[in-house]
Design an enzyme around this catalytic site. Sequence first.
Site, mmCIF file in Angstrom:
data_model
loop_
_atom_site.group_PDB
_atom_site.id
_atom_site.type_symbol
_atom_site.label_atom_id
_atom_site.label_comp_id
_atom_site.label_asym_id
_atom_site.label_seq_id
_atom_site.Cartn_x
_atom_site.Cartn_y
_atom_site.Cartn_z
ATOM 1 N N CYS A 170 6.094 -43.986 48.366
ATOM 2 C CA CYS A 170 7.466 -43.811 49.007
ATOM 3 C C CYS A 170 7.052 -43.313 50.364
ATOM 4 O O CYS A 170 6.622 -43.800 51.398
ATOM 5 C CB CYS A 170 8.582 -43.138 48.170
ATOM 6 S SG CYS A 170 10.388 -43.346 48.942
ATOM 7 N N HIS B 253 8.461 -46.034 43.721
ATOM 8 C CA HIS B 253 7.776 -45.069 42.814
ATOM 9 C C HIS B 253 7.368 -45.580 41.558
ATOM 10 O O HIS B 253 7.989 -45.583 40.483
ATOM 11 C CB HIS B 253 9.334 -44.087 42.384
ATOM 12 C CG HIS B 253 9.445 -43.271 43.801
ATOM 13 N ND1 HIS B 253 8.741 -41.981 44.009
ATOM 14 C CD2 HIS B 253 10.402 -42.982 44.575
ATOM 15 C CE1 HIS B 253 9.246 -41.569 45.101
ATOM 16 N NE2 HIS B 253 10.326 -42.243 45.234
ATOM 17 N N GLU C 249 5.211 -44.487 39.508
ATOM 18 C CA GLU C 249 4.915 -43.569 38.652
ATOM 19 C C GLU C 249 6.018 -43.484 37.540
ATOM 20 O O GLU C 249 5.749 -43.050 36.403
ATOM 21 C CB GLU C 249 4.765 -42.224 39.363
ATOM 22 C CG GLU C 249 6.278 -41.573 39.964
ATOM 23 C CD GLU C 249 6.044 -41.828 41.388
ATOM 24 O OE1 GLU C 249 5.821 -42.695 41.859
ATOM 25 O OE2 GLU C 249 7.194 -41.035 41.953
HETATM 26 N N1 GLN Z 1 12.289 -39.338 52.799
HETATM 27 C C1 GLN Z 1 11.815 -40.492 52.654
HETATM 28 C C2 GLN Z 1 12.913 -41.629 52.742
HETATM 29 O O1 GLN Z 1 14.115 -41.207 52.324
HETATM 30 C C3 GLN Z 1 11.215 -40.802 51.385
HETATM 31 C C4 GLN Z 1 11.742 -40.642 50.200
HETATM 32 C C5 GLN Z 1 10.796 -40.540 48.959
HETATM 33 O O2 GLN Z 1 9.722 -40.338 48.954
HETATM 34 N N2 GLN Z 1 11.368 -40.557 47.896
HETATM 35 O O3 GLN Z 1 13.051 -42.769 52.751
#
Ligand code: GLN
Length: 531
Positions: free
Chosen positions: A382, A507, A509
């Site tokens: 992400c 994500h 994970e």
């Molecule tokens: N802050 C970034 C976004 O909002 C990444 C978010 C994250 O890593 N979950 O896109």
Amino acid sequence: MKTNTKYIFVTGGVISGVGKGIMAASIGAILKAKGLKVSMQKCDPYFNVDAGLLNPREHGECFVTHDGAETDLDLGHYERFLDEEMTGDSIWTSGKLYKCLIDDERAGKFGGKTVQLVPHVTGLVQKTFIDNSKHFKSDVHIVEIGGTIGDLEGSHFVEAIREFPTKVGRENCLFVHVCYVPWLSTSEEFKTKPAQNSLRDLREFGIIPDMVVARMDVDKVIKAPHVAQKLATFCGVEADAVVLMPDAKSVYEVPLNAVKGGVLAPLERFIDHGDPDMSQWEKLVKNIEAEPKEVVKIGLVAKYIDNTDTYLSVTEALKAAAWKAGVKLRTIWVDAEKATDADFAKVDGIVVPGGFGARGVEGKIAAAKYCLEHDKPYLGLCLGLQTAVIAAARRGGVKQANSEEFDAPAKARVVYIMPGQKGKESTGGTMRLGDYPAKLKAGSLVESLYGEKKVVERHRHRYEVNQQFVAEIERGGLKVSGTSPNGELVEFVEAPDCKYFVATQAHPEFKSRPYRAHPLFEGLIRAAKSA
Ligand code: GLN
């Protein structure tokens, strides 16, 4: 009400943090190993509607369900132990409960009646048990009550479970109380008094448990008949319904320890469904205990290195991959605010996990740059994709490249806010959340890792890659290897010149399981192993 579903309620006593959630999930795993369909839910006393706006330093990881709820890390344990996908309604906080009731009251749904703790709040709590068991078509639905017994703010949940047997039949409900039995080193004895007191508190609510789990300060399963007998006598349970649970080296030992500790007798009195097949857990624990010689050092470049629970699913996914690859994992926490090339050089591979806000982000961009330039295995999750894209764009000549999140007026916003997300930055439940599909480019590394062209992963983000900069990003060493089906959003990038440099806007994970490593994590560990 007639029911075929059985309900297990798990409460905690004495102190929090003794592993009530792991014990509840382990009971679930054992019942599943008996061939039963098991579902789980958490009732959490706090007043936040969900975990989305909670500070991860205080609360640990925000676990995202496939249907896009931002929940507590306990649901991650449930998924890893049961191998079932939870939903947003697998957790009910007091905040969510009260919000529902107040919304209904404002909508005039109570027909002029006074809305009260009993029966309205308790009734809604009970409805969540029934709705969940119906949704999952479960034979057994397990409910974990957050906090410890006697907490003022959890009492509506305890009252709800106390009343519930009158609705579905006492024979369909099993109450499990998990309490702590300390070891007093000066007199060399276990002290059951605090546990007795917590059981008395539970009795004051009108609940006599069917099983007591005593968490003890010992490092292996022991027989301490005097402890079991004493607790049984004081609590009004049968002696074989007191299960003594030692500390475990790994949480994945707990299902096996629970069987060794005697959990089957009280469980089988409640629901008789043959012997559990624990071979999957035995195999996993054997793998965990194998202690391979080869060490793989993975640097986690992160912001909350003082509360590693913030990245719980990431560290569990790394462990699962290491067990699968037969290497010993050493996780090195790298403080993103202080990280230098020397930190990156020391490790065999790097993970940049998800995150929000500008703090520490330059360290994460530096990590991606280092990996691109030194062919060091990199997995970006992400935010870790966004930092990789920024690093590549800067290398590709866009010196000012940044994300709108960290530098709003920046000219070179190679990562920018998604349409519809502006102005919602501090509001709950408004990000792009949950499962979204991605199509992978033919011949890409991610396609070969997944072994599929179309994948679905969970998301939690507001920002995305600005595809106007694709040429510069490519010049900087990265190519887009997966997008949303319509091509509008970048979902995966990778570095064709590096052995293993993969980043995803998702994500992954959250979908790793202890006995089924996620391909992206396994890919990282295998690349780091041969580094
Ligand atoms: N802050 C970034 C976004 O909002 C990444 C978010 C994250 O890593 N979950 O896109």
